[in-house]
Motif scaffolding. Sequence first.
Motif, PDB file in Angstrom:
ATOM      1  N   ALA A  21      53.476  31.351  48.936  1.00  0.00           N
ATOM      2  CA  ALA A  21      53.633  30.100  48.557  1.00  0.00           C
ATOM      3  C   ALA A  21      52.676  29.199  48.234  1.00  0.00           C
ATOM      4  CB  ALA A  21      54.160  29.587  49.811  1.00  0.00           C
ATOM      5  N   THR A  22      51.347  29.487  48.537  1.00  0.00           N
ATOM      6  CA  THR A  22      50.285  28.767  48.158  1.00  0.00           C
ATOM      7  C   THR A  22      49.651  29.231  46.869  1.00  0.00           C
ATOM      8  OG1 THR A  22      49.495  28.533  50.254  1.00  0.00           O
ATOM      9  CG2 THR A  22      47.821  27.975  48.798  1.00  0.00           C
ATOM     10  N   ALA A  23      50.013  30.172  46.538  1.00  0.00           N
ATOM     11  CA  ALA A  23      49.535  30.863  44.951  1.00  0.00           C
ATOM     12  C   ALA A  23      50.240  30.133  44.055  1.00  0.00           C
ATOM     13  CB  ALA A  23      49.573  32.265  45.114  1.00  0.00           C
ATOM     14  N   THR A  24      51.690  29.685  44.403  1.00  0.00           N
ATOM     15  CA  THR A  24      52.457  29.277  43.242  1.00  0.00           C
ATOM     16  C   THR A  24      52.924  27.742  43.304  1.00  0.00           C
ATOM     17  OG1 THR A  24      54.241  29.979  44.794  1.00  0.00           O
ATOM     18  CG2 THR A  24      53.627  31.500  42.940  1.00  0.00           C
ATOM     19  N   VAL A  25      53.250  27.314  44.597  1.00  0.00           N
ATOM     20  CA  VAL A  25      53.678  26.103  44.672  1.00  0.00           C
ATOM     21  C   VAL A  25      52.949  24.959  44.066  1.00  0.00           C
ATOM     22  CG1 VAL A  25      54.930  24.498  46.295  1.00  0.00           C
ATOM     23  CG2 VAL A  25      55.541  26.798  46.237  1.00  0.00           C
ATOM     24  N   PRO A  26      51.590  24.745  44.816  1.00  0.00           N
ATOM     25  CA  PRO A  26      50.709  23.756  44.347  1.00  0.00           C
ATOM     26  C   PRO A  26      50.641  23.531  42.843  1.00  0.00           C
ATOM     27  CG  PRO A  26      49.835  24.795  46.169  1.00  0.00           C
ATOM     28  CD  PRO A  26      50.855  25.657  45.718  1.00  0.00           C
ATOM     29  N   ARG A  27      50.535  24.804  42.030  1.00  0.00           N
ATOM     30  CA  ARG A  27      50.435  24.693  40.772  1.00  0.00           C
ATOM     31  C   ARG A  27      51.690  24.131  40.274  1.00  0.00           C
ATOM     32  NH1 ARG A  27      50.137  23.654  36.671  1.00  0.00           N
ATOM     33  NH2 ARG A  27      49.117  24.662  34.577  1.00  0.00           N
ATOM     34  N   ILE A  28      52.817  24.392  40.639  1.00  0.00           N
ATOM     35  CA  ILE A  28      54.304  23.897  40.185  1.00  0.00           C
ATOM     36  C   ILE A  28      54.251  22.356  40.453  1.00  0.00           C
ATOM     37  CG2 ILE A  28      56.961  23.915  40.462  1.00  0.00           C
ATOM     38  CD1 ILE A  28      56.373  26.810  41.517  1.00  0.00           C
ATOM     39  N   LEU A  29      53.711  22.125  41.536  1.00  0.00           N
ATOM     40  CA  LEU A  29      53.650  20.446  41.831  1.00  0.00           C
ATOM     41  C   LEU A  29      52.784  19.635  41.001  1.00  0.00           C
ATOM     42  CD1 LEU A  29      53.759  20.601  45.899  1.00  0.00           C
ATOM     43  CD2 LEU A  29      55.668  20.115  44.362  1.00  0.00           C
ATOM     44  N   SER A  30      51.590  20.269  40.593  1.00  0.00           N
ATOM     45  CA  SER A  30      50.792  19.748  39.516  1.00  0.00           C
ATOM     46  C   SER A  30      51.428  19.508  38.315  1.00  0.00           C
ATOM     47  CB  SER A  30      49.487  20.536  39.599  1.00  0.00           C
ATOM     48  OG  SER A  30      49.549  21.756  38.822  1.00  0.00           O
ATOM     49  N   PHE A  31      52.445  20.772  37.688  1.00  0.00           N
ATOM     50  CA  PHE A  31      52.977  20.563  36.596  1.00  0.00           C
ATOM     51  C   PHE A  31      54.058  19.251  36.674  1.00  0.00           C
ATOM     52  CE2 PHE A  31      57.033  22.859  34.615  1.00  0.00           C
ATOM     53  CZ  PHE A  31      57.012  21.834  33.504  1.00  0.00           C
ATOM     54  N   PHE A  85      52.028  15.986  37.380  1.00  0.00           N
ATOM     55  CA  PHE A  85      50.758  15.383  36.406  1.00  0.00           C
ATOM     56  C   PHE A  85      51.102  15.839  35.177  1.00  0.00           C
ATOM     57  CE2 PHE A  85      49.152  15.914  40.810  1.00  0.00           C
ATOM     58  CZ  PHE A  85      49.070  14.396  41.134  1.00  0.00           C
ATOM     59  N   ASP A  86      52.450  16.793  34.850  1.00  0.00           N
ATOM     60  CA  ASP A  86      52.738  17.089  33.440  1.00  0.00           C
ATOM     61  C   ASP A  86      51.772  18.192  32.995  1.00  0.00           C
ATOM     62  OD1 ASP A  86      54.563  17.319  31.355  1.00  0.00           O
ATOM     63  OD2 ASP A  86      53.275  15.855  30.232  1.00  0.00           O
ATOM     64  N   SER A  87      50.989  18.717  33.857  1.00  0.00           N
ATOM     65  CA  SER A  87      50.092  19.900  33.523  1.00  0.00           C
ATOM     66  C   SER A  87      50.748  21.331  33.422  1.00  0.00           C
ATOM     67  CB  SER A  87      49.064  20.086  34.697  1.00  0.00           C
ATOM     68  OG  SER A  87      48.126  21.314  34.374  1.00  0.00           O
ATOM     69  N   ARG A  88      51.469  21.462  32.163  1.00  0.00           N
ATOM     70  CA  ARG A  88      52.539  22.386  31.685  1.00  0.00           C
ATOM     71  C   ARG A  88      51.695  23.628  31.186  1.00  0.00           C
ATOM     72  NH1 ARG A  88      57.451  21.287  28.078  1.00  0.00           N
ATOM     73  NH2 ARG A  88      57.701  23.327  28.733  1.00  0.00           N
ATOM     74  N   GLU A  89      50.418  23.655  30.744  1.00  0.00           N
ATOM     75  CA  GLU A  89      49.722  24.678  30.224  1.00  0.00           C
ATOM     76  C   GLU A  89      48.842  25.352  31.348  1.00  0.00           C
ATOM     77  OE1 GLU A  89      46.510  25.608  26.682  1.00  0.00           O
ATOM     78  OE2 GLU A  89      47.575  23.608  26.644  1.00  0.00           O
ATOM     79  N   ILE A  90      49.010  26.901  31.321  1.00  0.00           N
ATOM     80  CA  ILE A  90      48.330  27.579  32.044  1.00  0.00           C
ATOM     81  C   ILE A  90      47.608  28.541  31.330  1.00  0.00           C
ATOM     82  CG2 ILE A  90      50.314  29.029  32.573  1.00  0.00           C
ATOM     83  CD1 ILE A  90      49.178  29.515  35.283  1.00  0.00           C
ATOM     84  N   SER A  91      46.157  28.853  31.567  1.00  0.00           N
ATOM     85  CA  SER A  91      45.405  29.779  30.732  1.00  0.00           C
ATOM     86  C   SER A  91      45.717  31.413  31.144  1.00  0.00           C
ATOM     87  CB  SER A  91      43.871  29.805  31.180  1.00  0.00           C
ATOM     88  OG  SER A  91      43.528  30.045  32.712  1.00  0.00           O
ATOM     89  N   PHE A  92      45.506  32.040  30.173  1.00  0.00           N
ATOM     90  CA  PHE A  92      45.997  33.345  30.123  1.00  0.00           C
ATOM     91  C   PHE A  92      45.404  34.059  31.533  1.00  0.00           C
ATOM     92  CE2 PHE A  92      45.550  38.123  28.473  1.00  0.00           C
ATOM     93  CZ  PHE A  92      46.577  38.246  28.461  1.00  0.00           C
ATOM     94  N   GLY A  93      44.091  33.634  31.846  1.00  0.00           N
ATOM     95  CA  GLY A  93      43.411  34.419  33.203  1.00  0.00           C
ATOM     96  C   GLY A  93      44.222  33.949  34.343  1.00  0.00           C
ATOM     97  N   ALA A  94      44.473  32.601  34.566  1.00  0.00           N
ATOM     98  CA  ALA A  94      45.152  32.073  35.642  1.00  0.00           C
ATOM     99  C   ALA A  94      46.468  32.680  35.751  1.00  0.00           C
ATOM    100  CB  ALA A  94      45.083  30.594  35.318  1.00  0.00           C
ATOM    101  N   CYS A  95      47.216  32.822  34.690  1.00  0.00           N
ATOM    102  CA  CYS A  95      48.394  33.229  34.656  1.00  0.00           C
ATOM    103  C   CYS A  95      48.567  34.773  35.128  1.00  0.00           C
ATOM    104  CB  CYS A  95      49.062  33.486  33.298  1.00  0.00           C
ATOM    105  SG  CYS A  95      50.764  33.708  33.136  1.00  0.00           S
ATOM    106  N   LEU A  96      47.590  35.631  34.648  1.00  0.00           N
ATOM    107  CA  LEU A  96      47.668  36.983  35.189  1.00  0.00           C
ATOM    108  C   LEU A  96      47.155  37.052  36.511  1.00  0.00           C
ATOM    109  CD1 LEU A  96      45.732  38.977  32.331  1.00  0.00           C
ATOM    110  CD2 LEU A  96      48.091  38.629  32.658  1.00  0.00           C
TER     111      LEU A  96
END
Length: 301
Positions: free
Chosen positions: A71-81, A84-95
Motif C-alpha cells: 500500500a505504501t509503495a503505491t497509494v502515497p504516489r496516487i494521492l500526490s497525483f 497535486f496533479d503530479s501525473r508524470e512518473i519517471s521511467f526508473g520510478a515506474c520500474l
Amino acid sequence: NSSDLSPSFILASIPGLEAAQSWVAIPLCSAYILAVTGNCAVLLVVRTEPSLHAPMYFFLCMLAAIDLALATATVPRILSFYWFDSREISFGACLLQMFLIHTLSAIESTVLLAMAVDRYVAICHPLRHAAILTNAATAKIGLLAMARGVLFFLPLPLLLLPLPFCGSRVLSHSFCLHQDVMNLACANTTPSVVYGLTAILLVMGLDAVLICLSYILILKAVLRLAAWRERLKVFSTCIAHICVVLAFYVPLIGLSVVHRFGKDLAPLVYIIMGNIYILVPAVLNPIIYGVRTKQIRRRIL
C-alpha cells in the motif's frame, strides 16, 4: 519531450472526474489510513502478546508487513497525483514501483500458501505440528518467500529496460504494472509477455493450486469426524484464512482478466480494478483476523 532511452509515463486519471479528483482522493486516503492502522495494530498485538508467539501469528505478521509495504509503495504516489496533479512518473520510478508491486504480491501469495500448510498440519497432524512448524522453520519460510518473489520478478523490469517507448505513454492505472507498461513499448515484447505469464503461473498459479489441494485434504480429515459440531469447530479455524485468500486472489484474477481480455472496457474499469487490487487485501486482512481471532480482538480492545 523525453528521450526513448529515459522516457516518463503519465498516470491515468479518473475519466470524467478530473476536476473532482481531490475529493475522490479522500476515500482513498481514508482506506490507506485504515490499512496502515489495522496492520500496525496486528503487528503490535502479536509483538506484545507472548501467547501469540506461534507460527500462525508470525505468518499473520508477515502478511501485515507485506500489505503495509504494498500500500505504501503505491497509494502515497496516487494521492500526490490526485491532490497535486503530479501525473508524470519517471521511467526508473515506474520500474521500481512495478517491481515492488509484483514482488510483494508474489511474497504474499507464498505466505498464504504457508498459512494453508500450517492449517493442514494443525488439523491433520496435530501431534507433529509443534515439531514441524517451529519458529526457526517459520523464519526460513519467510526468507524463502522473499527470495522466491525477488528471483521470479526481478527479470520483469530488466526485460523492459532496453525497450523503446515512442508512442503513447499514458498508463491505464494510477500506478505502474508490468503488463500496462509493456503494452506501451513500440518493439517486440514477446519475451516479456512469455516470461511475465510464466512467472505468474509458477508463483501465484501454483500457490493457488496447492492451497486448494491443502483444503481438499483438510476437508477429508474434517469429514472423518463423527459429530457435526466437532466438524464445524475444527473447520472454523480455517475461515479467516479462506477469507484472506479470497481477498487476495479474486482482485488479482480480476485484474489479470481485465488486462488479458478487456481491451474494449471503459478506462474507469481499469482504475477501479487497480485500486481494489492494491487496497482491498490491505484493508480487509486485519479486520478479518481481528474479528475471527479472539486473542487479537481482546488485545486490541
